[in-house]
Each structure stands twice: as C-alpha cells, then as structure tokens.
Design an enzyme around this catalytic site. Structure first.
Site, PDB file in Angstrom:
ATOM      1  CB  CYS A   6      -0.920  -0.007   1.212  1.00 16.90           C
ATOM      2  SG  CYS A   6      -1.999   1.446   1.328  1.00 16.90           S
ATOM      3  CB  CYS A  76      26.395  43.862  32.095  1.00 19.43           C
ATOM      4  SG  CYS A  76      26.335  43.685  33.895  1.00 19.43           S
ATOM      5  CG  HIS A 379      22.028  44.212  33.731  1.00 18.58           C
ATOM      6  ND1 HIS A 379      23.011  43.409  33.169  1.00 18.58           N
ATOM      7  CD2 HIS A 379      21.349  44.750  32.673  1.00 18.58           C
ATOM      8  CE1 HIS A 379      22.917  43.456  31.847  1.00 18.58           C
ATOM      9  NE2 HIS A 379      21.925  44.270  31.529  1.00 18.58           N
TER      10      HIS A 379
END
Length: 428
Positions: A6, A76, A379
């Site tokens: 199939c 940072c 930060h």
C-alpha cells in the site's frame, strides 16, 4: 498470511499490524511537517531579526547598524563602558585609525588570530584588542560581537577583574583608561612608539594633560586639571596644588539621600548642579583630616576648596552611588536630574574670564546606568548618542530610544563632550 503493498509501506492483513503501520506512517508525516515548520519559523525569525535592524527615519528606511556586545558572564560592566567609549567620536576614531597588528605564530602566519582565555600567550596588547572591538561596533554586519579576546587581555593585565563576578563599571573604566594610557606611551606589539606619538601629535597641544608621563589620546581627551586650595584656620596660610584628573567623582548631597514613602510629600529634586556645587564648595575638614600647616609646624583645622584649572574635551562625571556603612556597601538610589545639552561649567573654573564663549558648554553623549541594589550584583546598561539618535545598549540587545527616556535614567557615569564653537561665534 497474505501480504499486499500500500503506497510506501507493506501492511500486514491482520488488524494489529495495520494499525501499527498506519501509526508509524502518520508519525513520519508529522515529523516531516514539524521539520518543515521549524525551518519556516527559523526563516521568519531571521527575517524578523533583519527587519528589526531597519528603522524608518524621515519616511525612509535606514539600517540600525548598531552592534551589541555579548555577555561573557557578568561582563555587563565592561560592555556598558565599551559602548559608551565607542560613541565618543574623537577617542574612538583615534584607535580605529591605528595600524592593525597581525599576531603571527607558525602555522597561522599570515592570518589574524584571536586570543582565548585558554591560551597562555603573555605577549598581549590591550590597545590592539580595544581597537578590534571598536572596529567591530557600528559596522552593521552583525547584531552582537563577542569581546572574548579583549576580556582575555583584561584578565591578563588587570587581575582585579579575573573571574565572572559582577564588577564596578567605574572602577573598570579607570583601570582601562590607565592601562591604555601606559601602553600607548611605550608602543605595543610591534607598532613603534614613533607611530603612536605621530598619531598623538595630531591632537592639539593645548588639550594635552600629562598624567603619569607623556601625553596620549587618553589624557588629551579626558585629561583636566584641578586646583586644590587648603587654608589653615589658625594662621591663614594657604596651600595650593594642581591635580590632574580623568574623571570627577561627585557625592550625592546627604539631604537628597533619604528615601520617601508614598504618603510623604516630594521634596526638592537633586540636580547635577547640586552635586557639582557640593564638590567645589568650600568645606571645613573634620578632625580626621587635619592639615599639616608648614607655618604652624603642626596639624591644624583648615578649609578645602576645589577649582577646575583646566577643563577636558570630554568631561566624565561619576556619581558616587555606592558607600560603605559598618558592614555593607549600600547604594544611593536617588534620581539626579542632568541636562542633555548645555551643561555650563564656567562657574567652576579658576579663571573663567580666560575661557571662550562656547568652551565651557558640554553636551551629553553617553550615560552608564546601574540597575539593582548592590555593587556586587545588579546589571549595567548604557545610553549613547550616535549621529543624532539615542540608543540603549543592553549587552547583545541594542534598541533605539528617545531623549525623554534617557533623561529619566538614574545615571551612574555621565560623559559630556565639549561643544564646538560655531564659526563666527567669537566676540568682535
């Protein structure tokens, strides 16, 4: 047992085998669709990233061209200072125009190599890595640049900044400028001292201020001179000395440090002029700072006053937000109002009558902000002006902002550039 084909797979004619095979086939189709969808989403993200770099200015589309700096682990503090310095045009252009230094070794001869912290090479150049970093910014070829090589050199020559803990941005800036100044005096990595001095000679001699040896671009741009006057309150003897500076550290007056509750009426707002006035006003030294009077031959009570004998081309003002208590280093979170244009420094000069009409006016070019409650945490970000537009630099992320937002920032370090006198503005 009968078998039949199939499409793409063979199905057993038993009910169990049919269900199993169909399930596998559907799973393959789902995986294929998922992969295709993932590629489509990635493409959309790439296009979105590209579009985010485009801005509409005066009706036309222009490239953002600003480049962020990747955070290498609590770096940072370094990124905020680098982005600020990169927008001080004369300072930045000097380094970008220096001749490149090719690091050559054996198999990699002829190719530029980049240091990593795992390498053990002691022959490092802060000036060269600083130059590379500045060249990588504002080219628009990438959204973020990794200052890995520069950070490696920082580790090598500035032991205080080894590791990945949060550091003080102002302390880093002072170490950075001092080491750049020292290295520029002696040449670096094959670039002769004569080349450096030739580049320095392009700067006006009247702008040079010698700190720790010969003048360099660091002292030519940031260097100013203070006059420190001390007067003995007993005999009136006056002592004067001149102190070179690269920045001024200003106290936030104690009357503005108290935190207000929601129900408490707001008092007078602290301004940058209040901080400058507190720095330059006459003060009586306390018992722990008694002055050794040469006439009285002993320590006496005295007064002290600062005058600015020479203003720098770039005036760097550091607001002392961190102070020690018995056991902790607390932060003064007071908002300090500061002008974006026309900071007039004439009233703080020792001889204001000898200054030109525009030479004492300064315009803001960059601001470093500390977010958080302590020096060892929080930060750092920076705001900076570039070609008439203000940008917010938050590590890898760079966004366009406006003057109103900049003016509301709780500044930690302010960079002001001397306003250039307009042609024909001189008095007749």
């Amino acid at each position: 047992m009968d078998l039949y084909r199939c499409d793409d797979f063979v199905v057993n004619d038993t009910k169990l085998g049919l269900v199993q095979k169909v399930r596998e086939h559907l799973q393959n189709l789902e995986n294929s669709a998922f992969t295709s969808d993932r590629h489509r989403k990635r493409k959309l993200l790439e296009n979105s990233s590209l579009n985010s770099k485009l801005l509409k200015v005066n009706g036309s589309t222009t490239a953002l061209c600003a480049t962020g700096l990747r955070n290498l682990g609590n770096t940072c503090f370094m990124n905020a200072i680098l982005q600020s310095l990169s927008n001080i045009q004369q300072f930045c252009c000097y380094f970008k125009e220096l001749p490149a230094v090719e690091l050559r070794n054996g198999k990699t001869a002829g190719r530029r190599t980049y240091h990593t912290r795992s390498q053990g090479d002691n022959n490092v150049s802060l000036v060269e890595e600083f130059r590379k970093t500045l060249c990588a910014l504002w080219q628009g070829s990438q959204t973020a640049f990794s200052p890995e090589s520069l950070f490696y050199v920082v580790w090598k020559i500035m032991p205080n900044f080894r590791g990945y803990q949060q550091q003080d941005a102002h302390e880093f800036m002072r170490y950075l400028l001092d080491h750049l100044h020292l290295e520029l005096q002696g040449g670096f990595n094959g670039v002769s001292r004569s080349v450096i001095l030739q580049e320095s000679s392009n700067l006006s001699a009247s702008n040079k201020c010698c700190i720790n040896g010969a003048s360099t671009v660091v002292t030519a741009i940031f260097g100013g001179i203070l006059q420190n006057e001390v007067n003995c309150l007993i005999c009136g003897t006056e002592s004067r000395k001149f102190d070179p500076f690269l920045d001024l550290s200003l106290d936030i007056p104690s009357q503005f440090r108290n935190k207000r509750t929601k129900n408490q009426e707001s008092g007078p707002m602290c301004t940058l002029r209040d901080c400058l006035r507190s720095f330059t006003d006459l003060e009586e030294l306390d018992e722990t700072e008694l002055y050794m009077c040469h006439k009285c031959k002993k320590k006496q009570k005295s007064t002290k006053k600062f005058w600015i004998q020479k203003l720098p081309k770039v005036l760097c003002l550091h607001l002392k937000r961190f102070h020690w208590t018995a056991y902790l280093r607390n932060k003064v979170d007071t908002y300090v109002e500061f002008p974006l244009r026309g900071l007039d420094m004439k009233c703080y000069l020792l001889e204001p009558e000898n200054s030109g009409p525009e030479s004492c006016l300064y315009d803001l070019v960059a601001v470093v902000v500390h977010h958080g409650s302590g020096v060892g945490s929080g930060h750092y970000t920076a705001y900076a002006a570039h070609e008439g537009r203000w940008f917010h630099f938050n590590d890898s992320t760079v966004t366009l902002t406006d003057e109103e937002t900049v003016g509301k920032a709780k500044a930690y370090i302010l960079f002001y550039v001397e306003r250039q006198a307009k042609p024909g503005a001189e008095k007749l």
